[in-house]
Structures are given as C-alpha cells and as structure tokens.
Scaffold this active site. Sequence first.
Site, PDB file in Angstrom:
ATOM      1  N   SER A 134      34.566  56.121  37.633  1.00 60.67           N
ATOM      2  CA  SER A 134      36.455  56.092  37.071  1.00 60.67           C
ATOM      3  C   SER A 134      36.928  56.326  35.686  1.00 60.67           C
ATOM      4  CB  SER A 134      36.774  55.349  37.563  1.00 60.67           C
ATOM      5  OG  SER A 134      35.628  54.640  38.956  1.00 60.67           O
ATOM      6  N   GLU A 189      25.802  54.594  48.926  1.00 61.62           N
ATOM      7  CA  GLU A 189      26.278  53.196  47.730  1.00 61.62           C
ATOM      8  C   GLU A 189      27.785  51.951  49.113  1.00 61.62           C
ATOM      9  OE1 GLU A 189      29.496  54.139  44.910  1.00 61.62           O
ATOM     10  OE2 GLU A 189      30.034  52.127  44.275  1.00 61.62           O
ATOM     11  N   GLN A 236      27.392  53.248  36.377  1.00 65.67           N
ATOM     12  CA  GLN A 236      27.804  54.717  37.229  1.00 65.67           C
ATOM     13  C   GLN A 236      29.180  54.476  36.269  1.00 65.67           C
ATOM     14  OE1 GLN A 236      29.750  53.035  40.604  1.00 65.67           O
ATOM     15  NE2 GLN A 236      28.407  55.601  41.579  1.00 65.67           N
ATOM     16  N   GLY A 237      29.258  55.657  35.724  1.00 65.06           N
ATOM     17  CA  GLY A 237      30.006  56.486  35.052  1.00 65.06           C
ATOM     18  C   GLY A 237      31.719  57.650  36.391  1.00 65.06           C
ATOM     19  N   ASN A 297      39.316  50.406  50.085  1.00 66.95           N
ATOM     20  CA  ASN A 297      39.111  50.339  51.622  1.00 66.95           C
ATOM     21  C   ASN A 297      40.653  50.810  52.439  1.00 66.95           C
ATOM     22  OD1 ASN A 297      37.171  47.959  51.740  1.00 66.95           O
ATOM     23  ND2 ASN A 297      37.811  46.761  52.818  1.00 66.95           N
ATOM     24  N   GLU A 298      41.454  51.208  51.347  1.00 63.58           N
ATOM     25  CA  GLU A 298      42.639  52.221  51.606  1.00 63.58           C
ATOM     26  C   GLU A 298      41.993  52.901  52.031  1.00 63.58           C
ATOM     27  OE1 GLU A 298      42.935  49.661  49.361  1.00 63.58           O
ATOM     28  OE2 GLU A 298      44.646  48.999  50.226  1.00 63.58           O
TER      29      GLU A 298
HETATM   30  C1  LIG Z   1      33.510  44.808  40.744  1.00 58.21           C
HETATM   31  C2  LIG Z   1      34.439  45.984  40.235  1.00 58.21           C
HETATM   32  C3  LIG Z   1      33.098  47.000  39.459  1.00 58.21           C
HETATM   33  C4  LIG Z   1      33.596  48.497  39.876  1.00 58.21           C
HETATM   34  N1  LIG Z   1      31.953  49.177  38.813  1.00 58.21           N
HETATM   35  C5  LIG Z   1      32.800  50.672  38.828  1.00 58.21           C
HETATM   36  C6  LIG Z   1      31.630  51.723  38.318  1.00 58.21           C
HETATM   37  O1  LIG Z   1      30.709  51.042  37.783  1.00 58.21           O
HETATM   38  N2  LIG Z   1      31.750  52.711  38.104  1.00 58.21           N
HETATM   39  C7  LIG Z   1      32.986  53.510  38.091  1.00 58.21           C
HETATM   40  O2  LIG Z   1      33.084  54.611  38.234  1.00 58.21           O
HETATM   41  N3  LIG Z   1      34.272  52.217  38.416  1.00 58.21           N
HETATM   42  C8  LIG Z   1      33.313  51.826  38.887  1.00 58.21           C
HETATM   43  N4  LIG Z   1      34.768  50.737  39.890  1.00 58.21           N
HETATM   44  C9  LIG Z   1      36.095  51.186  39.626  1.00 58.21           C
HETATM   45  C10 LIG Z   1      36.370  51.456  41.519  1.00 58.21           C
HETATM   46  O3  LIG Z   1      36.005  52.630  41.785  1.00 58.21           O
HETATM   47  C11 LIG Z   1      37.958  51.881  41.385  1.00 58.21           C
HETATM   48  O4  LIG Z   1      38.703  50.766  40.892  1.00 58.21           O
HETATM   49  C12 LIG Z   1      38.423  52.109  42.419  1.00 58.21           C
HETATM   50  O5  LIG Z   1      37.877  54.016  43.337  1.00 58.21           O
HETATM   51  C13 LIG Z   1      39.592  52.851  42.724  1.00 58.21           C
HETATM   52  O6  LIG Z   1      40.373  53.151  41.879  1.00 58.21           O
HETATM   53  P1  LIG Z   1      41.994  53.065  40.866  1.00 58.21           P
HETATM   54  O7  LIG Z   1      41.689  52.284  40.244  1.00 58.21           O
HETATM   55  O8  LIG Z   1      41.839  54.167  39.903  1.00 58.21           O
HETATM   56  O9  LIG Z   1      43.121  52.932  42.252  1.00 58.21           O
HETATM   57  P2  LIG Z   1      43.800  53.811  42.832  1.00 58.21           P
HETATM   58  O10 LIG Z   1      42.747  55.018  43.048  1.00 58.21           O
HETATM   59  O11 LIG Z   1      45.020  53.821  41.629  1.00 58.21           O
HETATM   60  O12 LIG Z   1      44.088  53.240  43.951  1.00 58.21           O
HETATM   61  C14 LIG Z   1      45.789  52.226  43.586  1.00 58.21           C
HETATM   62  C15 LIG Z   1      45.532  51.793  45.181  1.00 58.21           C
HETATM   63  O13 LIG Z   1      46.498  53.017  45.945  1.00 58.21           O
HETATM   64  C16 LIG Z   1      45.369  52.631  47.238  1.00 58.21           C
HETATM   65  N5  LIG Z   1      45.323  54.137  46.962  1.00 58.21           N
HETATM   66  C17 LIG Z   1      45.175  55.425  46.835  1.00 58.21           C
HETATM   67  N6  LIG Z   1      44.877  56.549  47.218  1.00 58.21           N
HETATM   68  C18 LIG Z   1      45.137  56.103  48.644  1.00 58.21           C
HETATM   69  C19 LIG Z   1      45.887  57.621  49.167  1.00 58.21           C
HETATM   70  N7  LIG Z   1      45.314  58.875  49.757  1.00 58.21           N
HETATM   71  N8  LIG Z   1      45.829  57.045  51.160  1.00 58.21           N
HETATM   72  C20 LIG Z   1      45.282  55.080  50.934  1.00 58.21           C
HETATM   73  N9  LIG Z   1      45.816  54.992  49.788  1.00 58.21           N
HETATM   74  C21 LIG Z   1      45.170  54.726  48.697  1.00 58.21           C
HETATM   75  C22 LIG Z   1      43.995  52.094  46.266  1.00 58.21           C
HETATM   76  O14 LIG Z   1      43.757  52.529  48.008  1.00 58.21           O
HETATM   77  C23 LIG Z   1      44.394  51.866  46.099  1.00 58.21           C
HETATM   78  O15 LIG Z   1      44.885  50.525  46.626  1.00 58.21           O
HETATM   79  C24 LIG Z   1      35.113  49.417  39.458  1.00 58.21           C
HETATM   80  C25 LIG Z   1      36.052  48.249  40.498  1.00 58.21           C
HETATM   81  C26 LIG Z   1      35.924  46.780  41.131  1.00 58.21           C
HETATM   82  C27 LIG Z   1      36.932  46.374  41.197  1.00 58.21           C
END
Ligand SMILES: Cc1cc2nc3c(=O)[nH]c(=O)nc-3n(C[C@H](O)[C@H](O)[C@H](O)COP(=O)(O)OP(=O)(O)OC[C@H]3O[C@@H](n4cnc5c(N)ncnc54)[C@H](O)[C@@H]3O)c2cc1C
Length: 385
Positions: free
Chosen positions: A128, A245, A125-126, A368-369
């Site tokens: 992020s 998902e 899945q692409g 979860n946020e």
């Molecule tokens: C085990 C694992 C597998 C994954 N596999 C994939 C994959 O296969 N393909 C893929 O595309 N991605 C994948 N991901 C990425 C995942 O989808 C992202 O890590 C996730 O969506 C959060 O994005 P971020 O890491 O950029 O954090 P950020 O978006 O930068 O968030 C950082 C923190 O700020 C909080 N936050 C941000 N915005 C808000 C808001 N508006 N209100 C309240 N809180 C907020 C978030 O909840 C978090 O706690 C994977 C992640 C993990 C841990």
Amino acid sequence: MDLTFSPAETAFRAECRDWLEAHVPRTALPSGDTPEGFALHREWERTLFDARWAVVSWPREYGGREASLWEWLIFEEEYARAGAPQRVTQNGIFLLAPTLFELGTQEQQDRILPKMASGEEAWCQGWSEPNAGSDLAGISSRAIRDDAAGGWRLRGQKTWTTRGAFCDRLFGLFRTDPDAPRHDGLTYLLVDLRADGVTVRPVERLDGDDGFAEVFFDDAFVPDADVLGEVGRGWSVAMATTGSERGLTLRAPGRFMAAADRLIDLARRVAEDADADPQLQDRVTRAWMDAQAYRWQTFWTVTRLVAGERPGAESSLVKLFWSELDVRLHETALALLGPHAELVGGEFAAWMKGYEFSLSGPIYAGTNEIQRNVVAERVLGLPRK
Ligand SMILES: Cc1cc2nc3c(=O)[nH]c(=O)nc-3n(C[C@H](O)[C@H](O)[C@H](O)COP(=O)(O)OP(=O)(O)OC[C@H]3O[C@@H](n4cnc5c(N)ncnc54)[C@H](O)[C@@H]3O)c2cc1C
C-alpha cells in the site's frame, strides 16, 4: 474428498499437541505489535524453529519437516487450540515464502529462507501507498536504474506496513518503467529496511499498539540479486502472493475454530444472562457452525490443491467468509459479556482487543468490497457495470 485422517496424520497431530503443551508460554506474551512484545515473539519463533515447528511444510534443508498440506492444517489447528503466540513472522513465512519457492532463484532461496524460518530476519509487506490501496496498480514509488552500482535506487513511500517498525526487510512493488501501462513496468523488490535512504516511522493503531509503519525511500539501494522474478513483471509475481494471502495460508481455520471453542466456553460461563436471550444462544451456535463450515471448505480447497489445481478467484470468497466470521464471533462474545466487555484489563479483555482487530479483517488482504467485485465478475461471470 476424504474427511478422515490417516494413522500417520493422527500421530503427527499427537506429536505437535504434546510439544505445544510442553512449550507454549504459560502466560500470554505481550502484544507482538509493540517493540518489547515483538522481541519476545522473535525468541518464541526461534524456539519453534529449533524444534522444527516454525515452517512445517518447508523442505528439511530450510528447517521444515516436509509436512503435507493436510499436516500443515493439523499443525495450525493444534497451534491455535494451544493458545500459542501470534506469528509475527507470518508475512514472510506465509506470503513471501510461497512466491520465493515458486519464482525465486536458488541463490535467493538459500540466502533468505533459513533466516526467515528462524526469525532472524522478519519481513513485512510493502504494497500500500497513500494513493494506492485497493487500486494497487496505482503505486507511484519508483525504482530507478543504477547501472554503475548494479541495482535500483528507490524513491517514494509505502504505508500501513504491518509491524514495519520492527521488521528487518520488506517485499514490495516499485515502478521501474513509468511510461509502461499501469500493470506493466512494475518490479517486485526485496528491500533491506536498515539500508541508507530508508526511514521507517511507526503509526499507532486504534488499540494503541505501534502495529503499523510508514516507510520512506530516499535513493535507497537494492541490488539486482534482490529482484524477485523478472524486471517489469512484478504485477504477476505479486498476484501469486495475493492468492496465498486471501486463499489459504494467511488464515487457516484452526484460528477460528479455537475462537469458536472459547466462545462456547464463555457462553457456558455466563449462561444465566445468555439464557435470558435465546437469540444470543443462536448466535453462539451459528458462529461455531460457521467456523466448522470454514474448516470443511478448507478441506475441499486442500483436496483440490493436492490434486494439482491452483487457487483461483474463489480465494476471494474464502477471504470474505473468514473476515466476516471473525467479526461475528467477536461481536457475539461482546454481546455475551455485556458491560463487562468494556473493562480494560482482566480476564475478558482479550475479547475486546480481538474485536478491534477483527474489524480490520474486511479491510486488509484486499477490502471486502473489492472481493465482492471479484466474485461477481470472475466467479459468477456478471457484467462489470
Ligand atoms: C490491519 C491492517 C493491516 C494492513 N497491513 C498491510 C501491510 O502489511 N502491507 C500493506 O501494503 N498494506 C497493509 N494494509 C493496507 C490494506 O491493504 C489497505 O488498507 C486496503 O487495501 C485498502 O486500501 P485503502 O486503505 O487505500 O482504501 P481505498 O482503496 O481508498 O478504499 C476505501 C474504500 O473504498 C472502497 N473501494 C475502493 N475502490 C472500490 C471499487 N472499485 N469498488 C468498490 N469499492 C471500492 C474500498 O473497498 C474501501 O471501502 C493493512 C490494512 C489493515 C487494516
């Protein structure tokens, strides 16, 4: 909501239980998040496919059994109960496939689904990117029109791509119209990871496995035949995938029920220590009850889906529940094990590995946020601020 299974469903359960008992590898396969482990898991996927257990709910022409949603749930329960290997093809089968069935062309379905089912082509899945996680609409990877070649040239980067280093193809969102509003101008593309201009770099996880990859695009070509849905409508196509998902397909209750049963087993084995701490017994009981509660909740969801309703914003509630349940289950196991939990290798090591992975549950599939925001606004109708 009917809580009893029909004779046909009970027979289906017996059939899958018998097959799994005869075929699940006696010794656990190495982690599917390593190159060697992934190759062995792919062989297991082929074994499942040859016996028509890889994609039970799919049409027969693509290798399925046309199982109902109830039968699919039964299969998932039996699969987890048997301790069968993790499904390294799950992103394709559980996330992309429902969207392909709904919005893909006949040609795409015929070309892609059989190879996905057999494990010949594994999908990742692409979504992020370095600056687009929770704010998915902020993606900046571009797809630039190449009329002469009849397709799109990709530039940019994806990150946190689960098993990207071992997979063959990637489904993802790319910006095809940079002048359009953020949610418009995105297109859902199916990308060959072996194409020229694609570089995949493994990223090590906390537990030491190369479970993630960064994927770089440098004018990689995607033909028009690999656009899923309409050009510029990628956001709504992606939301169909996201509903699957968070809602149902990624984490069936069987996984947590099996873990809860193993927890009960563990509590019995280390009973003397646990007796000393009644609170610990309480936590074990609660974890088991929560796994059951998730099962009944899922029955309700399936009842509604079978009646023709679609999973809505409530799928965020479901995601919150299973991810927090998984953390509690594993924390309880570590508390039962005490210092033994820290031992590397040995009979209890799987609990620590499971705990480390459970910590990511509140992050992947949308943090979860963000899910709490969705529940507050779209389920409870609370104001945004
Ligand atoms: C085990 C694992 C597998 C994954 N596999 C994939 C994959 O296969 N393909 C893929 O595309 N991605 C994948 N991901 C990425 C995942 O989808 C992202 O890590 C996730 O969506 C959060 O994005 P971020 O890491 O950029 O954090 P950020 O978006 O930068 O968030 C950082 C923190 O700020 C909080 N936050 C941000 N915005 C808000 C808001 N508006 N209100 C309240 N809180 C907020 C978030 O909840 C978090 O706690 C994977 C992640 C993990 C841990």
